[in-house]
Write a protein that holds these residues in place. Structure first.
Motif, PDB file in Angstrom:
ATOM      1  N   HIS A 191       0.835  -1.207   0.000  1.00 27.89           N
ATOM      2  CA  HIS A 191       0.000   0.000   0.000  1.00 27.89           C
ATOM      3  C   HIS A 191       0.867   1.254   0.000  1.00 27.89           C
ATOM      4  O   HIS A 191       0.612   2.221  -0.732  1.00 27.89           O
ATOM      5  N   ALA A 192       1.932   1.217   0.854  1.00 30.44           N
ATOM      6  CA  ALA A 192       2.830   2.376   0.902  1.00 30.44           C
ATOM      7  C   ALA A 192       3.544   2.560  -0.431  1.00 30.44           C
ATOM      8  O   ALA A 192       3.700   3.679  -0.921  1.00 30.44           O
ATOM      9  N   SER A 193       3.965   1.455  -1.008  1.00 28.76           N
ATOM     10  CA  SER A 193       4.660   1.552  -2.305  1.00 28.76           C
ATOM     11  C   SER A 193       3.728   2.110  -3.374  1.00 28.76           C
ATOM     12  O   SER A 193       4.138   2.938  -4.195  1.00 28.76           O
ATOM     13  N   ARG A 194       2.469   1.647  -3.323  1.00 28.19           N
ATOM     14  CA  ARG A 194       1.513   2.160  -4.301  1.00 28.19           C
ATOM     15  C   ARG A 194       1.265   3.649  -4.093  1.00 28.19           C
ATOM     16  O   ARG A 194       1.140   4.427  -5.058  1.00 28.19           O
ATOM     17  N   GLY A 195       1.187   4.101  -2.798  1.00 28.41           N
ATOM     18  CA  GLY A 195       0.987   5.535  -2.527  1.00 28.41           C
ATOM     19  C   GLY A 195       2.151   6.358  -3.024  1.00 28.41           C
ATOM     20  O   GLY A 195       1.973   7.429  -3.610  1.00 28.41           O
ATOM     21  N   THR A 196       3.365   5.854  -2.774  1.00 27.46           N
ATOM     22  CA  THR A 196       4.556   6.570  -3.247  1.00 27.46           C
ATOM     23  C   THR A 196       4.576   6.655  -4.764  1.00 27.46           C
ATOM     24  O   THR A 196       4.884   7.703  -5.353  1.00 27.46           O
ATOM     25  N   ALA A 197       4.249   5.544  -5.412  1.00 28.25           N
ATOM     26  CA  ALA A 197       4.223   5.540  -6.875  1.00 28.25           C
ATOM     27  C   ALA A 197       3.154   6.492  -7.405  1.00 28.25           C
ATOM     28  O   ALA A 197       3.356   7.181  -8.417  1.00 28.25           O
ATOM     29  N   ARG A 198       1.995   6.497  -6.694  1.00 26.76           N
ATOM     30  CA  ARG A 198       0.921   7.389  -7.129  1.00 26.76           C
ATOM     31  C   ARG A 198       1.345   8.850  -7.005  1.00 26.76           C
ATOM     32  O   ARG A 198       1.070   9.691  -7.883  1.00 26.76           O
ATOM     33  N   MET A 199       2.007   9.216  -5.880  1.00 26.43           N
ATOM     34  CA  MET A 199       2.475  10.596  -5.699  1.00 26.43           C
ATOM     35  C   MET A 199       3.485  10.976  -6.769  1.00 26.43           C
ATOM     36  O   MET A 199       3.440  12.071  -7.335  1.00 26.43           O
ATOM     37  N   ALA A 200       4.427  10.053  -7.042  1.00 31.58           N
ATOM     38  CA  ALA A 200       5.420  10.341  -8.080  1.00 31.58           C
ATOM     39  C   ALA A 200       4.751  10.519  -9.432  1.00 31.58           C
ATOM     40  O   ALA A 200       5.106  11.408 -10.216  1.00 31.58           O
ATOM     41  N   SER A 201       3.737   9.700  -9.681  1.00 32.36           N
ATOM     42  CA  SER A 201       3.027   9.808 -10.950  1.00 32.36           C
ATOM     43  C   SER A 201       2.286  11.145 -11.051  1.00 32.36           C
ATOM     44  O   SER A 201       2.261  11.785 -12.107  1.00 32.36           O
ATOM     45  N   ASN A 202       1.685  11.561  -9.922  1.00 32.55           N
ATOM     46  CA  ASN A 202       0.976  12.857  -9.913  1.00 32.55           C
ATOM     47  C   ASN A 202       1.946  14.015 -10.157  1.00 32.55           C
ATOM     48  O   ASN A 202       1.631  14.983 -10.856  1.00 32.55           O
ATOM     49  N   ARG A 203       3.134  13.889  -9.522  1.00 39.24           N
ATOM     50  CA  ARG A 203       4.122  14.954  -9.723  1.00 39.24           C
ATOM     51  C   ARG A 203       4.543  15.040 -11.188  1.00 39.24           C
ATOM     52  O   ARG A 203       4.669  16.123 -11.761  1.00 39.24           O
ATOM     53  N   VAL A 204       4.788  13.851 -11.755  1.00 36.68           N
ATOM     54  CA  VAL A 204       5.185  13.850 -13.165  1.00 36.68           C
ATOM     55  C   VAL A 204       4.072  14.422 -14.032  1.00 36.68           C
ATOM     56  O   VAL A 204       4.302  15.206 -14.952  1.00 36.68           O
ATOM     57  N   ALA A 205       2.834  14.031 -13.733  1.00 35.08           N
ATOM     58  CA  ALA A 205       1.706  14.527 -14.521  1.00 35.08           C
ATOM     59  C   ALA A 205       1.543  16.028 -14.358  1.00 35.08           C
ATOM     60  O   ALA A 205       1.265  16.764 -15.318  1.00 35.08           O
ATOM     61  N   SER A 206       1.708  16.497 -13.066  1.00 36.20           N
ATOM     62  CA  SER A 206       1.586  17.941 -12.826  1.00 36.20           C
ATOM     63  C   SER A 206       2.655  18.716 -13.566  1.00 36.20           C
ATOM     64  O   SER A 206       2.403  19.751 -14.185  1.00 36.20           O
ATOM     65  N   SER A 207       3.894  18.173 -13.488  1.00 34.18           N
ATOM     66  CA  SER A 207       4.993  18.851 -14.191  1.00 34.18           C
ATOM     67  C   SER A 207       4.747  18.865 -15.693  1.00 34.18           C
ATOM     68  O   SER A 207       4.953  19.883 -16.364  1.00 34.18           O
ATOM     69  N   THR A 208       4.250  17.755 -16.191  1.00 35.14           N
ATOM     70  CA  THR A 208       3.963  17.668 -17.632  1.00 35.14           C
ATOM     71  C   THR A 208       2.859  18.644 -18.017  1.00 35.14           C
ATOM     72  O   THR A 208       2.939  19.324 -19.054  1.00 35.14           O
ATOM     73  N   ASN A 209       1.828  18.713 -17.168  1.00 32.69           N
ATOM     74  CA  ASN A 209       0.728  19.649 -17.451  1.00 32.69           C
ATOM     75  C   ASN A 209       1.203  21.093 -17.414  1.00 32.69           C
ATOM     76  O   ASN A 209       0.803  21.932 -18.237  1.00 32.69           O
ATOM     77  N   ASN A 210       2.081  21.404 -16.435  1.00 32.12           N
ATOM     78  CA  ASN A 210       2.589  22.787 -16.344  1.00 32.12           C
ATOM     79  C   ASN A 210       3.405  23.143 -17.579  1.00 32.12           C
ATOM     80  O   ASN A 210       3.284  24.231 -18.134  1.00 32.12           O
TER      81      ASN A 210
END
Length: 255
Positions: A191-210
């Protein structure tokens, strides 16, 4: 009483066979061992009886109860049996094997009268060897049974292990069942690994969107700027064209 003798008298008491017996005693060959006397009071005849029965079977190839009883009676009817007369009496039964039988029988009797309890030492040793062999056979059987039980127990343990390992599986391709604590720890870690991966994915998506928004803003700004420039150029061109036209010149001159 008939003919000077009683019914059932032995060959020795029957005068009709006296001469024949004496003739055989003179003609028959006796071994030196038969010259030694045997005291039957020192012999355990019950210990000798099995040997006599076995020896008759070895020589004739079959059991002969009549011959067996005849030999035992000759040994029991006197404390000092006559071996030569016994050999003469047994010739009609054993024929060529008579001398061999009497040699071995007298050897056993001589050994028995010197042995403990009137039993031949060779028979005691033979019995000991038989008991030892029987004990070895029993131990071998027990060992084989123990090995078979051990193999069977090992097979059952392996089957139990396989059944325990496969317990809770939906199919043979599923992973084996784990302990509850291990499962909960693994679930938390996953669960923790999935949360970390999800946060990293959100950051990448946010950076890409910006980055995409910035590029879009720049493109729109460029387009607006180019449009404005083109608009100004059009206005200048229109103004210049009008000032150069003949009507505009007349109007300007009339003023």
């Amino acid at each position: 009483m008939s003919g000077g003798f009683y019914i059932g008298t032995s060959i020795e008491q029957d005068p009709r066979f006296g001469d024949a017996s004496k003739k055989l005693l003179k003609e028959m060959d006796f071994g030196k061992i038969l010259k030694k006397p045997v005291d039957m009071t020192k012999v355990n005849i019950d210990a000798i009886k099995p040997w006599i029965s076995e020896r008759i079977k070895e020589l004739l190839g079959l059991e002969d109860e009549v011959l067996y009883e005849f030999i035992v009676n000759m040994l029991e009817e006197s404390s000092a049996p006559d071996p030569k007369m016994m050999q003469v009496n047994l010739t009609g039964f054993l024929e060529s094997n008579t001398q061999e039988f009497m040699q071995s029988l007298w050897k056993i009797l001589l050994e028995a009268q010197k042995g403990p309890g009137g039993i031949p030492e060779s028979l005691i040793q033979k019995k000991i060897d038989e008991l030892k062999h029987k004990r070895e056979q029993e131990e071998l059987i027990k060992a084989n049974i123990a090995i078979a039980n051990q193999r069977m127990h090992g097979t059952n343990t392996a089957d139990t292990t396989r059944k325990t390992t496969r317990a809770g599986r939906k199919s043979r391709w599923d992973s084996p069942s784990l302990d509850k604590d291990t499962v909960s720890t693994d679930a938390s870690t996953q669960h923790a690994s999935r949360g970390t991966a999800r946060m990293a994915s959100n950051r990448v998506a946010s950076s890409t969107n910006n980055e995409a928004a910035t590029r879009y803003d720049q493109r729109v700004g460029y387009e607006e700027r180019d449009g404005y420039i083109r608009h100004q150029d059009n206005r200048r061109h229109t103004s210049t064209s009008r000032s150069r036209s003949p009507n505009a010149r007349r109007i300007r001159d009339s003023r």
